[in-house]
Design a protein around this motif. Structure first.
Motif, PDB file in Angstrom:
ATOM      1  N   PRO A  45       0.802  -1.758   0.528  1.00 20.77           N
ATOM      2  CA  PRO A  45       0.376  -0.482   0.243  1.00 20.77           C
ATOM      3  C   PRO A  45       0.693   1.208   0.156  1.00 20.77           C
ATOM      4  O   PRO A  45       0.361   2.060   0.050  1.00 20.77           O
ATOM      5  N   GLY A  46       1.909   1.288   0.403  1.00 18.78           N
ATOM      6  CA  GLY A  46       3.310   2.412   0.851  1.00 18.78           C
ATOM      7  C   GLY A  46       3.940   2.644  -0.757  1.00 18.78           C
ATOM      8  O   GLY A  46       4.825   3.672  -0.645  1.00 18.78           O
ATOM      9  N   ALA A  47       3.637   2.102  -1.621  1.00 22.03           N
ATOM     10  CA  ALA A  47       4.745   1.553  -3.269  1.00 22.03           C
ATOM     11  C   ALA A  47       3.841   2.903  -4.028  1.00 22.03           C
ATOM     12  O   ALA A  47       3.035   2.194  -4.305  1.00 22.03           O
ATOM     13  N   PHE A  48       4.752   3.528  -4.627  1.00 19.71           N
ATOM     14  CA  PHE A  48       4.522   5.249  -5.006  1.00 19.71           C
ATOM     15  C   PHE A  48       5.824   4.548  -6.582  1.00 19.71           C
ATOM     16  O   PHE A  48       6.475   4.709  -5.432  1.00 19.71           O
ATOM     17  N   GLY A  49       5.224   5.151  -7.745  1.00 19.05           N
ATOM     18  CA  GLY A  49       6.507   5.488  -8.285  1.00 19.05           C
ATOM     19  C   GLY A  49       6.087   7.047  -9.418  1.00 19.05           C
ATOM     20  O   GLY A  49       5.092   7.547  -8.666  1.00 19.05           O
ATOM     21  N   HIS A  50       7.042   7.196  -9.887  1.00 22.12           N
ATOM     22  CA  HIS A  50       6.534   8.437 -10.346  1.00 22.12           C
ATOM     23  C   HIS A  50       5.131   8.785 -11.407  1.00 22.12           C
ATOM     24  O   HIS A  50       4.795  10.024 -11.961  1.00 22.12           O
ATOM     25  N   LYS A  51       5.176   7.451 -11.678  1.00 19.47           N
ATOM     26  CA  LYS A  51       3.422   7.229 -12.401  1.00 19.47           C
ATOM     27  C   LYS A  51       2.408   7.313 -11.767  1.00 19.47           C
ATOM     28  O   LYS A  51       1.665   6.895 -12.456  1.00 19.47           O
ATOM     29  N   GLY A  52       2.624   7.045 -10.729  1.00 18.09           N
ATOM     30  CA  GLY A  52       1.146   6.914  -9.265  1.00 18.09           C
ATOM     31  C   GLY A  52       1.522   5.331  -8.376  1.00 18.09           C
ATOM     32  O   GLY A  52       3.029   4.732  -8.343  1.00 18.09           O
ATOM     33  N   LYS A  53       0.466   5.259  -8.313  1.00 20.93           N
ATOM     34  CA  LYS A  53       0.285   4.186  -7.049  1.00 20.93           C
ATOM     35  C   LYS A  53       0.691   1.997  -8.404  1.00 20.93           C
ATOM     36  O   LYS A  53       0.766   2.341  -8.843  1.00 20.93           O
ATOM     37  N   THR A  95      -9.616  -1.805  -6.845  1.00 22.67           N
ATOM     38  CA  THR A  95     -10.755  -1.760  -6.878  1.00 22.67           C
ATOM     39  C   THR A  95     -11.992  -0.182  -7.602  1.00 22.67           C
ATOM     40  O   THR A  95     -12.751  -0.451  -7.276  1.00 22.67           O
ATOM     41  N   GLY A  96     -10.563   0.514  -7.644  1.00 26.48           N
ATOM     42  CA  GLY A  96     -11.103   1.598  -8.033  1.00 26.48           C
ATOM     43  C   GLY A  96     -10.554   1.670  -9.412  1.00 26.48           C
ATOM     44  O   GLY A  96     -11.138   3.072 -10.058  1.00 26.48           O
ATOM     45  N   ASN A  97     -10.188   0.785  -9.702  1.00 29.18           N
ATOM     46  CA  ASN A  97      -9.407   0.911 -11.247  1.00 29.18           C
ATOM     47  C   ASN A  97      -9.724  -0.433 -12.004  1.00 29.18           C
ATOM     48  O   ASN A  97      -8.566  -0.948 -12.988  1.00 29.18           O
ATOM     49  N   PHE A  98     -10.784  -1.322 -11.539  1.00 31.03           N
ATOM     50  CA  PHE A  98     -10.547  -2.668 -12.640  1.00 31.03           C
ATOM     51  C   PHE A  98     -11.564  -1.669 -13.747  1.00 31.03           C
ATOM     52  O   PHE A  98     -12.435  -0.773 -13.349  1.00 31.03           O
ATOM     53  N   ARG A 136     -15.426  -7.278 -11.704  1.00 28.67           N
ATOM     54  CA  ARG A 136     -15.449  -7.386 -10.267  1.00 28.67           C
ATOM     55  C   ARG A 136     -14.551  -6.709  -9.749  1.00 28.67           C
ATOM     56  O   ARG A 136     -13.355  -6.986 -10.110  1.00 28.67           O
ATOM     57  N   GLY A 137     -13.998  -5.954  -9.028  1.00 28.05           N
ATOM     58  CA  GLY A 137     -13.053  -5.780  -8.137  1.00 28.05           C
ATOM     59  C   GLY A 137     -12.159  -6.447  -8.029  1.00 28.05           C
ATOM     60  O   GLY A 137     -12.620  -7.175  -6.833  1.00 28.05           O
ATOM     61  N   ASP A 138     -11.150  -6.614  -7.029  1.00 21.38           N
ATOM     62  CA  ASP A 138     -10.229  -7.344  -6.091  1.00 21.38           C
ATOM     63  C   ASP A 138     -11.398  -8.955  -6.156  1.00 21.38           C
ATOM     64  O   ASP A 138     -11.491  -9.610  -5.183  1.00 21.38           O
ATOM     65  N   HIS A 139     -11.267  -9.218  -7.095  1.00 22.09           N
ATOM     66  CA  HIS A 139     -11.737 -10.674  -7.552  1.00 22.09           C
ATOM     67  C   HIS A 139     -11.094 -11.481  -7.984  1.00 22.09           C
ATOM     68  O   HIS A 139     -11.068 -10.801  -9.591  1.00 22.09           O
ATOM     69  N   LYS A 140     -10.881 -13.075  -8.415  1.00 18.58           N
ATOM     70  CA  LYS A 140     -10.693 -14.052  -9.476  1.00 18.58           C
ATOM     71  C   LYS A 140     -12.201 -13.586  -9.883  1.00 18.58           C
ATOM     72  O   LYS A 140     -12.695 -14.891  -9.114  1.00 18.58           O
ATOM     73  N   HIS A 141     -11.681 -14.714 -11.591  1.00 16.16           N
ATOM     74  CA  HIS A 141     -13.050 -14.568 -12.334  1.00 16.16           C
ATOM     75  C   HIS A 141     -12.839 -15.629 -12.933  1.00 16.16           C
ATOM     76  O   HIS A 141     -11.720 -16.101 -13.363  1.00 16.16           O
ATOM     77  N   ASP A 142     -13.405 -16.880 -12.503  1.00 17.71           N
ATOM     78  CA  ASP A 142     -12.827 -18.633 -12.900  1.00 17.71           C
ATOM     79  C   ASP A 142     -14.650 -18.414 -14.033  1.00 17.71           C
ATOM     80  O   ASP A 142     -15.586 -18.566 -13.773  1.00 17.71           O
ATOM     81  N   PHE A 143     -13.687 -19.188 -15.314  1.00 19.73           N
ATOM     82  CA  PHE A 143     -14.839 -19.521 -16.137  1.00 19.73           C
ATOM     83  C   PHE A 143     -14.247 -21.068 -17.056  1.00 19.73           C
ATOM     84  O   PHE A 143     -12.832 -21.008 -16.955  1.00 19.73           O
ATOM     85  N   ASP A 161     -10.929   0.430 -20.242  1.00 11.86           N
ATOM     86  CA  ASP A 161      -9.014   0.325 -18.837  1.00 11.86           C
ATOM     87  C   ASP A 161      -9.236  -0.045 -18.333  1.00 11.86           C
ATOM     88  O   ASP A 161     -10.590  -0.404 -17.888  1.00 11.86           O
ATOM     89  N   GLY A 162      -8.329  -0.029 -18.005  1.00 12.28           N
ATOM     90  CA  GLY A 162      -8.026  -0.296 -16.565  1.00 12.28           C
ATOM     91  C   GLY A 162      -7.099  -1.657 -15.857  1.00 12.28           C
ATOM     92  O   GLY A 162      -5.497  -1.519 -16.230  1.00 12.28           O
ATOM     93  N   GLY A 163      -7.327  -2.263 -14.964  1.00 13.95           N
ATOM     94  CA  GLY A 163      -5.742  -3.197 -14.255  1.00 13.95           C
ATOM     95  C   GLY A 163      -6.694  -4.427 -14.402  1.00 13.95           C
ATOM     96  O   GLY A 163      -7.150  -5.126 -13.311  1.00 13.95           O
TER      97      GLY A 163
END
Length: 335
Positions: A45-53, A95-98, A136-143, A161-163
């Motif tokens: 949670p504390g790792a940030f770089g020049h581009k952000g989190k 969580t806010g960027n998925f 969903r954010g912060d989730h493992k989607h299995d198919f 877009d997102g992560g």
């Protein structure tokens, strides 16, 4: 423990099997290569770089202006082409960027292509593995995947877009038949060998013993729990096809104080008949053991079972031999 879900098949996209993320439309915040890193994503949670989190995953920029209406994609070349049985798309820690929606596509190409060339292949030539779904954010989607065509590459779309932290593509290896001639490692994952049963996988997966190259540490082998009962541990490997065994290598490298005390190898024929390939014998720690196989002990077999006494791990198991004509015909029928 017999295997029950698609997670028990090898991850054909894994970097451990030479998978590669060969192209992405954007990776402004976090590199595309993270998608296939072995193990779960980590988060500081504390790792940030020049581009952000800093994220242990693939993250693209926010789409603006002329980019609105498009979406981001990544293309993964499987380390081993295969028949896909299940896919996991993991958005852990996002969580806010998925991405609101995700889809996964497959294709089979027979020549090597650059990522840019693969990105130019028309959409119509890709077939759906996982249809578009709401993520969903912060989730493992299995198919579960029902498409049984051979796949060499997958395309991961996130809309817009997102992560995404990880992509797992589990299935049965289907290498080119031309690579299965002569003497090969019949148990190797790259040729279609796979673990189908294992007594215990407490510390690490038995799939590791069929991996590429030599292990670099104990974590890259199979390690079971300490056994307190009177029986023994084992792992059963389905060979690439029915074959005749010529020699065996059992490697306990890096297992210094938790290698098996003894081991034996049993060959299993197509009709279920079992034959001792290597009689029960002493095993040394941190050692590559070699065995020549002759006569009835050579098979033909469709699978082998390695019994270790009473427990203990190993780095690699190699079963060198040749496919029988029946083995080739069986494989031709599934291609």
């Amino acid at each position: 423990m017999t295997f029950q879900t698609f997670h028990d098949y090898p991850d054909l996209a894994s970097r451990a099997l030479a998978g590669s993320v060969i192209w992405a439309s954007d990776e402004a915040f976090a590199e595309k290569e993270n998608l296939i890193t072995p193990g779960d994503a980590e988060f500081d949670p504390g790792a940030f770089g020049h581009k952000g989190k800093v994220y242990d995953g693939w993250e693209t920029r926010r789409r603006r202006g002329a980019e609105i209406g498009g979406f981001d994609s990544a293309i993964i070349r499987l380390g081993i082409p295969g028949e896909i049985h299940g896919i996991t798309v993991d958005t852990s820690w996002f969580t806010g960027n998925f991405p609101p929606q995700i889809a996964v596509w497959g294709i089979c190409v027979h020549e090597l292509h650059t990522g840019e060339e693969m990105a130019q292949i028309p959409d119509a030539e890709w077939f759906p593995l996982v249809p578009l779904f709401d993520a969903r954010g912060d989730h493992k989607h299995d198919f579960d995947v029902s498409e049984r065509r051979r796949v060499s590459h997958v395309r991961l779309d996130m809309i817009p877009d997102g992560g995404i932290t990880r992509l797992r593509v589990h299935g049965i290896p289907r290498p080119k038949l031309a690579f299965l001639t002569g003497t090969i490692d019949l148990a190797a994952a790259e040729y279609g060998g796979r673990v189908i049963d294992c007594s215990n996988r407490f510390y690490s997966s038995p799939d590791n013993i069929l991996g590429l190259g030599r292990s670099r540490n104990m974590g890259e082998g199979w390690e079971n729990a300490r056994r307190r009962s009177g029986d023994n541990d084992y792992v059963t490997v389905q060979l690439a096809g029915e074959g005749v065994i010529r020699r065996v290598e059992m490697d306990t490298s890096y297992f210094l104080h938790n290698a098996p005390d003894e081991a034996e190898l049993i060959g299993i024929a197509a009709d279920g008949t079992e034959t001792t390939v290597i009689p029960r014998a002493r095993v040394l720690p941190d050692t590559r053991h070699y065995y020549a196989v002759e006569g009835a002990a050579s098979g033909p077999f469709t699978s082998v079972r390695l019994n270790v006494f009473p427990d203990g791990g190993l780095s690699r198991l190699r079963i060198f031999g040749e496919l029988t004509e029946n083995g080739f015909e069986t494989l031709r029928s599934v291609y």
